[in-house]
Design an enzyme around this catalytic site. Sequence first.
Site, short mmCIF file in Angstrom:
data_model
loop_
_atom_site.label_atom_id
_atom_site.label_comp_id
_atom_site.label_asym_id
_atom_site.label_seq_id
_atom_site.Cartn_x
_atom_site.Cartn_y
_atom_site.Cartn_z
N ARG A 65 29.55 28.73 35.60
CA ARG A 65 29.92 29.30 36.89
C ARG A 65 31.37 29.76 36.93
O ARG A 65 31.78 30.44 37.85
CB ARG A 65 29.71 28.25 38.00
N LYS A 109 35.79 41.69 29.73
CA LYS A 109 35.88 41.40 31.16
C LYS A 109 37.33 41.52 31.62
O LYS A 109 37.62 42.01 32.70
CB LYS A 109 35.34 39.99 31.42
N TRP A 158 37.21 26.18 41.26
CA TRP A 158 37.60 27.59 41.17
C TRP A 158 38.53 27.78 42.36
O TRP A 158 38.10 27.75 43.51
CB TRP A 158 36.35 28.47 41.24
N LYS A 200 29.52 52.72 36.26
CA LYS A 200 28.56 51.63 36.07
C LYS A 200 27.50 52.05 35.04
O LYS A 200 27.15 51.27 34.17
CB LYS A 200 27.84 51.25 37.38
N ASN A 239 33.05 22.07 47.79
CA ASN A 239 32.89 23.50 47.49
C ASN A 239 32.96 24.25 48.81
O ASN A 239 32.40 23.79 49.80
CB ASN A 239 31.51 23.79 46.89
N GLY A 240 33.56 25.42 48.80
CA GLY A 240 33.60 26.23 50.02
C GLY A 240 35.01 26.40 50.52
O GLY A 240 35.99 26.13 49.80
N GLU A 297 32.52 55.54 40.64
CA GLU A 297 32.11 54.17 40.33
C GLU A 297 30.64 54.12 39.89
O GLU A 297 30.29 53.40 38.95
CB GLU A 297 32.37 53.26 41.55
N CYS A 314 32.98 26.76 42.65
CA CYS A 314 33.17 25.37 42.26
C CYS A 314 31.82 24.68 42.04
O CYS A 314 30.79 25.14 42.50
CB CYS A 314 33.90 24.62 43.36
N HIS A 363 33.30 74.33 40.09
CA HIS A 363 34.39 74.71 39.18
C HIS A 363 34.14 74.18 37.77
O HIS A 363 35.09 73.96 37.01
CB HIS A 363 35.72 74.18 39.72
N GLU A 395 29.06 52.28 31.47
CA GLU A 395 29.45 50.98 30.92
C GLU A 395 28.27 50.21 30.34
O GLU A 395 28.39 49.61 29.28
CB GLU A 395 30.03 50.10 32.05
C1 G6P Z 1 37.87 45.88 32.45
C2 G6P Z 1 36.54 45.48 33.06
C3 G6P Z 1 36.29 46.28 34.33
C4 G6P Z 1 37.45 46.12 35.29
C5 G6P Z 1 38.78 46.46 34.64
C6 G6P Z 1 39.95 46.05 35.50
O1 G6P Z 1 37.79 47.18 31.96
O2 G6P Z 1 35.49 45.69 32.13
O3 G6P Z 1 35.08 45.85 34.95
O4 G6P Z 1 37.24 46.93 36.41
O5 G6P Z 1 38.93 45.77 33.40
O6 G6P Z 1 39.95 44.66 35.60
P1 G6P Z 1 40.69 43.86 36.75
O7 G6P Z 1 40.43 42.41 36.39
O8 G6P Z 1 42.14 44.21 36.66
O9 G6P Z 1 40.10 44.25 38.04
#
Ligand code: G6P
Length: 608
Positions: free
Chosen positions: A27, A603, A74, A485, A100-101, A481, A2, A504, A488
């Site tokens: 934000r 996103k 938010w 990263k 906020n908080g 993961e 927020c 394998h 991506e």
């Molecule tokens: C997209 C984003 C990822 C995310 C995935 C799932 O591919 O680029 O960073 O992990 O969606 O998104 P969600 O909002 O469901 O966690």
Amino acid sequence: MCGIVGYMGRHQALPILIDGLKRLEYRGYDSAGIAIVDDGRIILEKTEGKISELEAHLAGMKCPGVAGIAHTRWATHGEPNKKNAHPHIDCTGTLAVAHNGIIENYQILKKRLQDKGHRFITDTDTEVIAHLVEDHYTGALEDAVRKAAKQLEGTYGIVVLSTKEPDKIVGVRNGSPLVVGVADDEYFLASDVSAILKHTRQVIYLDDREMAIIEPTGFKTMTIDAIAVDKAIHEVDWDLDMIEKGGFPHFMLKEIFEQPETIRNAMRGRLVHATGEAKLGGLQEVLPTLREFNRLVLLGCGTSWHAALIGEYIIEEYARVPVEVEYASEFRYRNPIIDRGTVTVAISQSGETIDTLEAMREAKRKGSRTLGVCNVVGSTIARESGDGVYIHAGPEIGVASTKAFTSQITVLSLFALLLGRMRGMSASQGQEIIQALQEIPGQVQRILDKNDQIYEIAQAYCHHSNFLYLGRGSNFPVALEGALKLKEISYVHAEGYPAAEMKHGPIALIDENMPVVVICPKDAAYKKILGNIAEVKARKGRLIVIANEDDTDASDAADHVIKIPKTLDMLYPVLAVVPLQLLAYHIAVLRGCNVDQPRNLAKSVTVE
Ligand code: G6P
């Protein structure tokens, strides 16, 4: 998170507040509002959605008032809608508050205030602050705010104004930032300097449990114990872009560095040390089902799916409930077997990913009770799941998920603790887990402090075009993961594998050009993974090892070692992923990639 803006001065407050809110838009927020003292009354206007909607709503309105507060919300408590948007007012409508908080003890305070006759109209935690200040008011706003603040538990940056003292705005903070802006006969209060930078570069940073009172003729600062404090005025020399990113060059790096705080927020108010339990308010209604169900299905996509995989290890270990993890996109089209003993958990940062949403709907249709683990309050998955837990990571702007991931794992650990204590887990084991969880934020900070070392490793390997990530047990999904990263954001080919599976297939790829990142803390799999490290070394692979601070065996074999603190076996993922996030980040930046908005990615994926 927020945003707050407050103004007291010679000019009309409204345009200054709206401009300030727009500068906080980066934000992330879901609703906005303003409260201005005008002609002895409070003009209170709020809208759901973008600031432009608030602006359109206010168009043509005459509001010459020179004192006002404004907020972008938010949502954390209560859906994002007009009613729950800030500012919030007291019973008399003469006092307005923006916050906020998170107020952890708001339910207790609300009950007490309701018993005294206060009428609440929103679902927020913030509204208690308005009624609490009203309750304490005897003629001096700062005294009432001070007394109210002393009763609040949790985090807050708060601004308050009242028609009874129209020439005054009071701000107070604890754990949530608040700055005072100083200009010629005008003063500001803001959660973030970007909101006021257009008007002044002279700011005072309030510390926790400090307050500021701004008036047209000056300002005062004091503690919430009413002890006057002299605060230094700082000259802000960052540009707006730097400020929005908190001084970091990218949102992704800012979000990686926020993790000690976001992990703390995911646990805030949810750990009961005395009984070794987790208290998850959003699961209160579903507790009877959780006592009886016999199978858990965890669904997600992308990084959320990796969090689910880690959740499987943690929940099976601590709660001894069978868990299945599935890609939401696969689950929804394969006629899954679901019975009434199945509970399905949809894990999604955004709460809007279409495959996760549809998979959850499918599980519901087949009779499963559904729960959501989401970041965005009021998102479709959060609403339709019925029950669930918010991760409270704040808005995640970088497309590649980082802080949401560690908060998801944290919340899944709390869920495992809750289930475990309902089943076979002893109080002492629960307490041991709580103790370890509480140490995690500080431990993450210690890893972040190694950023320079990780940057140097990135420099050494940024020109490589293939990477292999290996882990065992709950660190196997961390390998996935880490590889994701890197893929991506740097467009480098990377694969994550369970370390033992290497022989394998992937072992055929290993030569002196192949960097292999191995996650090998001293957990139950340590001895086994030393064997895998030896196999890589024998083929001249370049070893980057994530190991404990007191490690020698894995470290001796490695070309580079990134050391992480000790924790419980099940909690290593939340630590081990942090260096991998930083490694991917630095490699991507060194390769000149757009880290916050990588090509071809979105996103939130709301189409199939
Ligand atoms: C997209 C984003 C990822 C995310 C995935 C799932 O591919 O680029 O960073 O992990 O969606 O998104 P969600 O909002 O469901 O966690």
